[in-house]
Motif scaffolding. Structure first.
Motif, short mmCIF file in Angstrom:
data_model
loop_
_atom_site.label_atom_id
_atom_site.label_comp_id
_atom_site.label_asym_id
_atom_site.label_seq_id
_atom_site.Cartn_x
_atom_site.Cartn_y
_atom_site.Cartn_z
N GLY A 1 1.00 -1.10 -0.01
CA GLY A 1 -0.01 0.03 0.12
C GLY A 1 0.91 1.27 0.07
N HIS A 2 0.22 2.24 -0.71
CA HIS A 2 1.06 3.63 -0.79
C HIS A 2 2.42 3.40 -1.37
N ALA A 3 3.53 3.77 -0.67
CA ALA A 3 4.98 3.85 -1.17
C ALA A 3 5.58 2.46 -0.20
N THR B 1 12.45 7.28 1.58
CA THR B 1 12.72 8.02 0.42
C THR B 1 12.61 9.59 0.83
N HIS B 2 11.71 10.10 1.68
CA HIS B 2 11.93 11.34 2.06
C HIS B 2 10.97 11.63 3.12
N SER B 3 10.83 13.08 3.76
CA SER B 3 10.58 13.16 5.13
C SER B 3 9.06 13.36 5.33
N ALA C 1 5.19 13.02 5.80
CA ALA C 1 4.78 12.07 6.97
C ALA C 1 3.99 10.93 6.46
N ASP C 2 3.78 10.81 5.06
CA ASP C 2 3.35 9.51 4.66
C ASP C 2 4.44 8.40 4.14
N HIS C 3 5.84 8.99 4.27
CA HIS C 3 6.71 8.16 4.00
C HIS C 3 7.68 7.77 5.11
N LEU C 4 7.91 8.80 5.96
CA LEU C 4 8.58 8.48 7.36
C LEU C 4 7.43 8.76 8.35
N ALA D 1 9.01 6.88 -5.49
CA ALA D 1 8.37 7.77 -4.52
C ALA D 1 7.67 9.03 -5.43
N ASP D 2 7.62 10.09 -4.75
CA ASP D 2 6.85 11.20 -5.37
C ASP D 2 7.75 12.02 -6.24
N SER D 3 8.91 11.52 -6.69
CA SER D 3 9.86 12.38 -7.63
C SER D 3 9.02 12.86 -8.93
N MET E 1 2.29 9.05 -8.67
CA MET E 1 1.85 10.09 -9.61
C MET E 1 0.46 11.02 -8.92
N GLU E 2 0.95 11.45 -7.81
CA GLU E 2 0.29 12.52 -6.84
C GLU E 2 0.36 13.78 -7.44
N CYS E 3 -0.09 13.92 -8.75
CA CYS E 3 0.25 15.25 -9.42
C CYS E 3 -0.66 16.46 -9.21
FE FE2 Z 1 3.84 10.72 -0.73
#
Ligand code: FE2
Ligand code: FE2
Length: 531
Positions: A256-258, A303-305, A307-310, A401-403, A428-430
């Motif tokens: 789920g998610h990343a 991948t990054h800080s 809150a949905d990733h860390l 991730a969100d790159s 692709m949260e664009c």
């Molecule tokens: Fe994200």
């Protein structure tokens, strides 16, 4: 009861809190925490106390979802008022630190004009003296570098502001996490312990290894009267057990998610852990949970800080089984880019490995490489972001991730260095939120609304993503990190329809890939992928 051994129920949940607000990395690093207390928490609480009905109406309005509104009816005003005054007194030094940061910015703007900055040191507000270096960039723009590790050793890092709440998840429906402080509720066990407390590890080990009641009671340092509540989280029923993966190929499972688990029989890698809970009447049957993770995880990679990733809620539950945790290195001292290594080390994580772009970590049977991650941070100079290339069994899986593909030539360079990619995972949260959604509390001056809206936290759209797929000559592409799973709504506040831009754009990617003969799918829920 004393002789019996108990497991922790599979749906036991931990809410990690800072001053009773749901915690994320910016609430751990002292300077950013100070800015959030002063510019977000106190302001939101004050606004609720003044007009609770406005908040109650706003949280019901889908257009306002994720906004700075407290998700309570008007009957909690007294409790919020009490929390507000407790915060004002206990965090008085943090409020002063936030004021000092603003004053220092004002001082630099008015007095640092490109000439020697040395004379300004005595004018630095007292709260920041000894914690900053004043600097210019090559265009003579003044700023300051925080000596962040020193701040963690000062009164500005106070683990007693942290606490946790244990409860049982009975549904995916949870109120949006970041704008409502947690108040006393029935069915919850409030523990005033810091995130680094070893009792947290002992508790979550009990998902797999049973312990006596007195063992866990002592490990958590329970107070009298809390025993009955703790007992509601325990069970004698043996949990489901996932056999260790012993296959010859690389197995990839989307959680789920990343969050993706990559395994061979020798090594396991987990990206951006966000794990869902198993609860009775969970009827979708389309999720992996804590029970689906291996006994130990060799590498967790962040991948990054954002809150949905860390995400502390998942990380604290996994800490006891994480051997190494890999994070991108920060730029060194800017307020907006706190060190993730310090965040994790100060919350009880061992073996934190920092990586820079192109760093490579050798793992059994392959490597984990840090690959540039562009964009998605509203043009702020934030370095704590990286994509990861996991090379195992002769295959290459890239987790982006969100790159955002802001500059296609980067991917030509990446392709030149690493060659064709077997499996690409791209977010692709664009339709990203504006700059202030995550970073607003850190600014000392008000931001022009037009400027704010022009700078967004957007991932790749159709054209950007397809360009990456083709430049990296990807054999398979998966769209992930869409925040779409029902158990994530309390974090992402996302509820897509078929007209939502991220859905439309990712549908276009799936179709375009199909046309050109590249496998492509948007992931949702769970998925096992063999490569
Ligand atoms: Fe994200
Ligand atoms: Fe993000």
């Amino acid at each position: 009861m004393e002789d019996h051994k108990y497991y922790l129920k599979q749906n036991a949940q931990i809410d990690p809190l800072f001053n009773y607000w749901y915690a994320y990395p910016q609430l751990i690093s002292p300077a950013t925490a100070a800015m959030h207390i002063a510019n977000s928490h106190l302001k939101i609480m004050n606004s609720y106390v003044m007009s609770p009905d406005v908040h109650a109406a706003a949280v019901k309005n889908p257009a306002m979802r994720g906004g700075p509104f407290i998700d309570f009816q008007s009957n909690r005003v007294n409790e919020i008022r009490e929390l507000m005054s407790k915060t004002q007194s206990k965090q008085a030094h943090m409020i002063k630190l936030a004021e000092a940061i603003k004053s220092l910015n004002d001082l630099l703007a008015s007095e640092a004009k490109g000439y020697s900055i040395e004379a300004l040191y005595p004018k630095v507000p007292m709260e920041l003296r000894g914690y900053v270096e004043l600097v210019y960039d090559l265009n003579h723009n003044p700023s300051f570098r925080l000596l962040e590790s020193l701040l963690y050793k000062s009164e500005y890092y106070d683990p007693s502001s942290q606490s946790v709440i244990l409860s049982l998840v009975e549904s995916d429906d949870r109120p949006f996490a970041y704008s409502t402080p947690r108040l006393e509720e029935e069915g919850r066990l409030q523990l005033n312990i810091a995130f680094s407390h070893p009792g947290i590890d002992e508790l979550f080990k009990m998902r797999e290894v049973p312990q006596t009641f007195s063992y866990i009671k002592d490990a958590l340092g329970l107070k009298n009267g809390q025993e009955a509540m703790l007992a509601t989280f325990l069970t004698e029923a043996m949990p489901p057990k996932t056999p260790k993966y012993e296959g010859d190929s690389v197995r990839i499972r989307y959680f789920g998610h990343a969050c993706v688990l990559i395994e061979t029989k020798d090594v396991s890698v987990l990206t951006d852990p966000v794990i869902s809970y198993d609860y009775a009447n969970n009827d979708d049957g389309n999720r992996y949970t804590y029970a689906d993770l291996p006994e130990t995880i060799d590498y967790v990679v962040i991948t990054h800080s954002h809150a949905d990733h860390l995400m502390f809620e998942s990380l604290l539950q996994l800490r006891h089984k994480i051997k190494n945790i890999v994070v991108p290195r920060n730029g060194g001292g800017s307020l907006e880019d706190p060190s993730l290594k310090l965040v994790l080390q100060n919350t009880g994580f061992k073996n934190v490995i920092e990586v820079d772009e192109l760093d490579s970590i050798e793992i059994e049977g392959g490597s984990i490489d840090a690959v540039p991650f562009l964009g998605e941070h509203a043009d702020l100079n934030i370095r704590t972001k990286t994509a990861y290339l996991v090379r195992l069994g002769g295959k290459q899986a890239l987790f982006m991730a969100d790159s955002n593909n802001l500059e296609f030539m980067v991917y030509d360079h990446i392709h030149r260095l690493y060659g064709d990619i077997d499996v690409l995972f791209i977010g692709m949260e664009c339709d990203g939120a504006p700059l202030t959604w995550i970073y607003g509390s850190l600014f000392s001056r008000a931001i022009d609304r037009k400027m704010d809206r022009s700078r967004r936290l957007s991932g790749s759209d159709f054209e950007s993503a397809l360009d990456i797929v083709n430049r990296l000559n990807c054999k398979k592409a998966y769209v992930y990190a869409m925040g779409q799973e029902p158990w994530l709504c309390y974090l992402t506040s996302i509820k897509y329809t078929s007209e939502s831009r991220p859905i439309v754009e990712s549908d276009k990617l799936v179709e375009a890939c199909k046309q050109q003969g590249t496998f492509c799918e948007r992931l949702y829920g769970s998925k096992e992928i063999a490569i």
